[in-house]
Design a protein around this motif. Structure first.
Motif, mmCIF file in Angstrom:
data_model
loop_
_atom_site.group_PDB
_atom_site.id
_atom_site.type_symbol
_atom_site.label_atom_id
_atom_site.label_comp_id
_atom_site.label_asym_id
_atom_site.label_seq_id
_atom_site.Cartn_x
_atom_site.Cartn_y
_atom_site.Cartn_z
ATOM 1 N N TRP A 1 9.192 15.494 -1.459
ATOM 2 C CA TRP A 1 8.478 15.212 -0.205
ATOM 3 C C TRP A 1 8.644 13.735 0.092
ATOM 4 N N VAL A 2 9.187 13.466 1.272
ATOM 5 C CA VAL A 2 9.593 12.110 1.644
ATOM 6 C C VAL A 2 8.630 11.554 2.685
ATOM 7 N N TYR A 3 8.314 10.280 2.566
ATOM 8 C CA TYR A 3 7.559 9.640 3.646
ATOM 9 C C TYR A 3 8.012 8.205 3.840
ATOM 10 N N CYS A 4 7.777 7.718 5.076
ATOM 11 C CA CYS A 4 7.972 6.308 5.399
ATOM 12 C C CYS A 4 6.701 5.832 6.100
ATOM 13 N N GLN A 5 6.793 4.929 7.059
ATOM 14 C CA GLN A 5 5.587 4.442 7.713
ATOM 15 C C GLN A 5 5.104 5.399 8.810
ATOM 16 N N VAL A 6 6.032 5.852 9.664
ATOM 17 C CA VAL A 6 5.622 6.729 10.772
ATOM 18 C C VAL A 6 6.435 8.013 10.858
ATOM 19 N N GLY A 7 7.495 8.152 10.071
ATOM 20 C CA GLY A 7 8.234 9.408 10.052
ATOM 21 C C GLY A 7 9.715 9.312 10.320
ATOM 22 N N GLN A 8 10.166 8.250 11.002
ATOM 23 C CA GLN A 8 11.571 8.191 11.398
ATOM 24 C C GLN A 8 12.494 8.002 10.199
ATOM 25 N N ARG A 9 12.226 7.012 9.343
ATOM 26 C CA ARG A 9 13.065 6.811 8.154
ATOM 27 C C ARG A 9 12.954 8.003 7.203
ATOM 28 N N GLY A 10 11.767 8.603 7.160
ATOM 29 C CA GLY A 10 11.603 9.806 6.356
ATOM 30 C C GLY A 10 12.500 10.929 6.835
ATOM 31 N N TYR A 11 12.670 11.022 8.152
ATOM 32 C CA TYR A 11 13.569 12.037 8.725
ATOM 33 C C TYR A 11 15.012 11.769 8.306
ATOM 34 N N ASN B 1 10.042 16.270 5.030
ATOM 35 C CA ASN B 1 9.525 15.022 5.590
ATOM 36 C C ASN B 1 8.027 15.159 5.837
ATOM 37 N N LEU B 2 7.240 14.246 5.285
ATOM 38 C CA LEU B 2 5.790 14.270 5.506
ATOM 39 C C LEU B 2 5.489 13.769 6.912
ATOM 40 N N SER B 3 4.980 14.667 7.744
ATOM 41 C CA SER B 3 4.852 14.405 9.172
ATOM 42 C C SER B 3 3.919 13.227 9.452
ATOM 43 N N GLY B 4 4.406 12.294 10.263
ATOM 44 C CA GLY B 4 3.592 11.153 10.667
ATOM 45 C C GLY B 4 3.596 10.001 9.700
ATOM 46 N N GLY B 5 4.186 10.200 8.508
ATOM 47 C CA GLY B 5 4.324 9.122 7.550
ATOM 48 C C GLY B 5 3.004 8.573 7.018
ATOM 49 N N PHE B 6 3.095 7.374 6.459
ATOM 50 C CA PHE B 6 1.948 6.736 5.805
ATOM 51 C C PHE B 6 0.827 6.458 6.809
ATOM 52 N N GLY C 1 0.826 -1.193 0.000
ATOM 53 C CA GLY C 1 0.000 0.000 0.000
ATOM 54 C C GLY C 1 0.862 1.244 0.000
ATOM 55 N N HIS C 2 0.553 2.183 -0.881
ATOM 56 C CA HIS C 2 1.343 3.410 -0.953
ATOM 57 C C HIS C 2 0.477 4.539 -1.490
ATOM 58 N N VAL C 3 1.034 5.743 -1.465
ATOM 59 C CA VAL C 3 0.323 6.911 -1.973
ATOM 60 C C VAL C 3 0.478 6.964 -3.492
ATOM 61 N N GLU C 4 -0.643 7.190 -4.157
ATOM 62 C CA GLU C 4 -0.621 7.238 -5.618
ATOM 63 C C GLU C 4 0.359 8.307 -6.105
ATOM 64 N N GLY C 5 1.182 7.938 -7.062
ATOM 65 C CA GLY C 5 2.136 8.873 -7.650
ATOM 66 C C GLY C 5 3.507 8.844 -7.008
ATOM 67 N N ALA C 6 3.655 8.114 -5.904
ATOM 68 C CA ALA C 6 4.952 8.047 -5.229
ATOM 69 C C ALA C 6 5.894 7.101 -5.959
ATOM 70 N N ILE C 7 7.192 7.416 -5.915
ATOM 71 C CA ILE C 7 8.204 6.470 -6.359
ATOM 72 C C ILE C 7 8.855 5.859 -5.131
ATOM 73 N N ASN C 8 9.372 4.662 -5.251
ATOM 74 C CA ASN C 8 9.910 3.936 -4.108
ATOM 75 C C ASN C 8 11.418 3.752 -4.255
ATOM 76 N N ILE C 9 12.165 4.349 -3.328
ATOM 77 C CA ILE C 9 13.598 4.066 -3.178
ATOM 78 C C ILE C 9 13.800 3.760 -1.699
ATOM 79 N N PRO C 10 13.985 2.518 -1.320
ATOM 80 C CA PRO C 10 14.176 2.181 0.093
ATOM 81 C C PRO C 10 15.360 2.935 0.686
ATOM 82 N N LEU C 11 15.233 3.301 1.943
ATOM 83 C CA LEU C 11 16.254 4.117 2.604
ATOM 84 C C LEU C 11 17.662 3.551 2.457
ATOM 85 N N PRO C 12 17.892 2.238 2.624
ATOM 86 C CA PRO C 12 19.270 1.730 2.486
ATOM 87 C C PRO C 12 19.879 1.942 1.097
#
Length: 550
Positions: A512-522, A537-542, A485-496
């Motif tokens: 604009w970056v997001y992860c699940q809750v915000g930490q990896r996005g930070y 960073n999109l606050s609060g993530g997905f 599940g993801h936001v429409e239009g997002a591209i995926n590059i895992p943090l590592p």
């Protein structure tokens, strides 16, 4: 202590009136103190009433905080139960009282008068509103009648009207008794002190426990059926057949006496008082659910019927009457509600209020565990912090979770009282052991995230502004998370992989970056900004994105 002889009359008990009377005695041994209560109980735990209905509290006597004998024996205070004050004569400083047990009408004079009549449950004039089986929950007799109805009628179905504190607590307690519940709420969310996205976990929890939740659908009337059941008719036209109706629409200040006496009434319908709880008449004070006071954060006049402020107001009124120089600071609306294993807490202003007032503000969302993840049974807390973008001053906070919720809101509540900023939350020294918290407590994390935003180290973006994004939306979660599940239009590059793949990103556009809750996005936002990208960073993530959608 003062030795001055005063005659202090107090109208009403419970939290405000009772605390005023007890405080007054501690300030003066010579004052004559008389309390008038039109009901049968001078001081009872009305916050415990839903739990008495639900059979969690089984002994009615446990709800009585103090009785008339205790006030007489411990404090030498004359408590007159079932004595109703009918009229106030400001010119002669007298009140007219009716003894409802004997019918006698008499007068009493005062040097100081305190009004603590409380608030009355809202009972709108709807068709069928007075049918048997329709109840409000405000007094011990109210809860007793509901218990008797449940037992006599063998109630299996209930409709609760209203999704505030009492509505939710009654829902939980009816479920506890094995009763199926339909909850009608005319607003688009339950728990008005929260912002809509923060109420999403509450809606989910109600549904998970089988509650039929009808949002945006109030009640317009009731009909009786031949078998004794009741039809609750909703605005949508839906009919809910039930054995019991609980009205939890709210309360309004009881101001009949004050209005008749010509005391100033505020725009919110409560008795207007100053910082010493003094009304527009210099010899009359008012406390508790009947008064209108200033919001500590916004300085707007407001009506917040809570037991904590009522107790403090009673003390302050007594202090003022006996020439102690103390002021009521105002109310923050700090509160907590338990619901089906959730704790729901808030303090200060919410985003709805700040928008309505046109205030400048910023916010952060976070979803930390209530203690460290390596210790068993860590539970997430959904938190929201509101603060000034100018100086970081804290404006409000909300939290929902299963454990550790109220203590975080209590800390932030005190921070607001002291005029603290998000930078103070960063540095707050709080208890830590693995089973209680983390070295970086959720309170610290909220401050750190906000400070990083203000300092532009990791500036935040918010989901409601996503349609305006003229750039790239980057999901830095794992491939499997993205696929689930993801936001429409997002591209995926895992943090590592991010550092090795930065060349794939546009250097000239916002990211604009997001992860699940915000930490990896930070972490990703910092790495991108240090490499010259304009990242947020999109606050609060997905998780916050999903809450906003629900």
């Amino acid at each position: 202590m003062t030795s001055e002889r005063k005659r202090l009359l107090i109208v009403g008990g419970v939290a405000g009136g009772a605390s005023c009377a007890a405080r007054a005695r501690r300030l003066s041994e010579t004052a004559e103190i008389i309390m008038f209560e039109r009901g049968q109980y001078v001081s009872f735990a009305n916050c415990g009433l839903p739990y008495y209905v639900g059979d969690v509290i089984t002994d009615e006597q446990k709800l009585i905080v103090a009785n008339a004998d205790l006030f007489k024996d411990r404090f030498n205070i004359d408590v007159r139960l079932e004595n109703e004050v009918l009229d106030i004569d400001k010119e002669t400083a007298t009140i007219k009282v009716k003894n409802n047990k004997t019918g006698e009408i008499y007068q009493e004079s005062y040097d100081a008068l305190v009004l603590a009549p409380g608030a009355a449950s809202i009972r709108p004039q709807l068709p069928g509103i007075d049918l048997p089986g329709i109840f409000a929950v405000r007094t011990i007799p109210d809860s007793r009648r509901i218990r008797e109805w449940i037992e006599q009628k063998q109630v299996k179905r209930a409709v609760v009207v209203g999704g505030g504190f009492i509505g939710l607590e009654m829902t939980e307690n009816l479920l506890h008794r094995g009763i199926a519940v339909t909850l009608l709420q005319n607003q688009s969310q339950v728990m008005a002190p929260l912002d809509p996205e923060m109420a999403a976990p509450i809606h989910d929890r109600l549904a998970a426990h089988g509650v039929k939740l009808r949002l945006g659908d109030g009640v317009v009337g009731f009909e009786s059926n031949p078998d004794g059941s009741i039809n609750a008719i909703a605005e949508s036209g839906e009919i809910h057949t039930t054995d019991l109706v609980i009205l939890a629409i709210g309360v309004r200040p009881e101001t009949t006496l004050a209005k008749a006496a010509g005391l100033e009434i505020g725009a919110r319908g409560g008795i207007r008082v100053n910082e010493q709880m003094q009304t527009s008449d210099r010899r009359i004070w008012a406390v508790g659910d009947a008064v209108e006071v200033q919001d500590f954060v916004t300085k707007e006049w407001t009506f917040i019927p809570l037991a904590g402020p009522a107790n403090r107001q009673g003390r302050i009124a007594a202090n003022a009457i006996f020439d102690r120089n103390t002021n009521f600071r105002g109310v923050q609306g700090t509160s907590v509600c338990g619901l089906l294993g959730l704790a729901i807490a808030s303090t200060g202003a919410n985003e709805k209020t700040l928008k309505h007032l046109g205030w400048s503000y910023d916010k952060v969302y976070l979803h930390p565990g209530h203690h460290v993840g390596y210790y068993p049974n860590a539970k997430p807390i959904n938190m929201k912090l509101l603060f000034s973008p100018v100086d970081g001053k804290i404006l409000g906070a909300q939290a929902v979770g299963e454990d550790g919720v109220e203590k975080r809101i209590d800390v932030i509540s005190m921070a607001i009282q002291l005029g603290a900023t998000v930078y103070d939350l960063e540095e707050a020294e709080l208890c830590y052991a693995p089973q209680f918290g983390a070295a970086k407590d959720p309170v610290n994390l909220a401050g750190m995230i906000a400070a990083n935003d203000l300092n532009q180290d990791a500036p935040l973006a918010h989901w409601e502004y996503l349609p305006k994004l003229n750039g790239l939306l980057l999901d830095v979660r794992g491939v499997n998370e993205f696929a689930a599940g993801h936001v429409e239009g997002a591209i995926n590059i895992p943090l590592p992989e991010l550092r090795q793949r930065m060349s794939e990103l546009p250097a000239e556009k916002e990211i604009w970056v997001y992860c699940q809750v915000g930490q990896r996005g930070y972490y990703a936002t910092r790495a991108l900004r240090l490499n010259g990208f304009d990242a947020y960073n999109l606050s609060g993530g997905f998780k916050t994105y999903q809450a906003r959608k629900n």
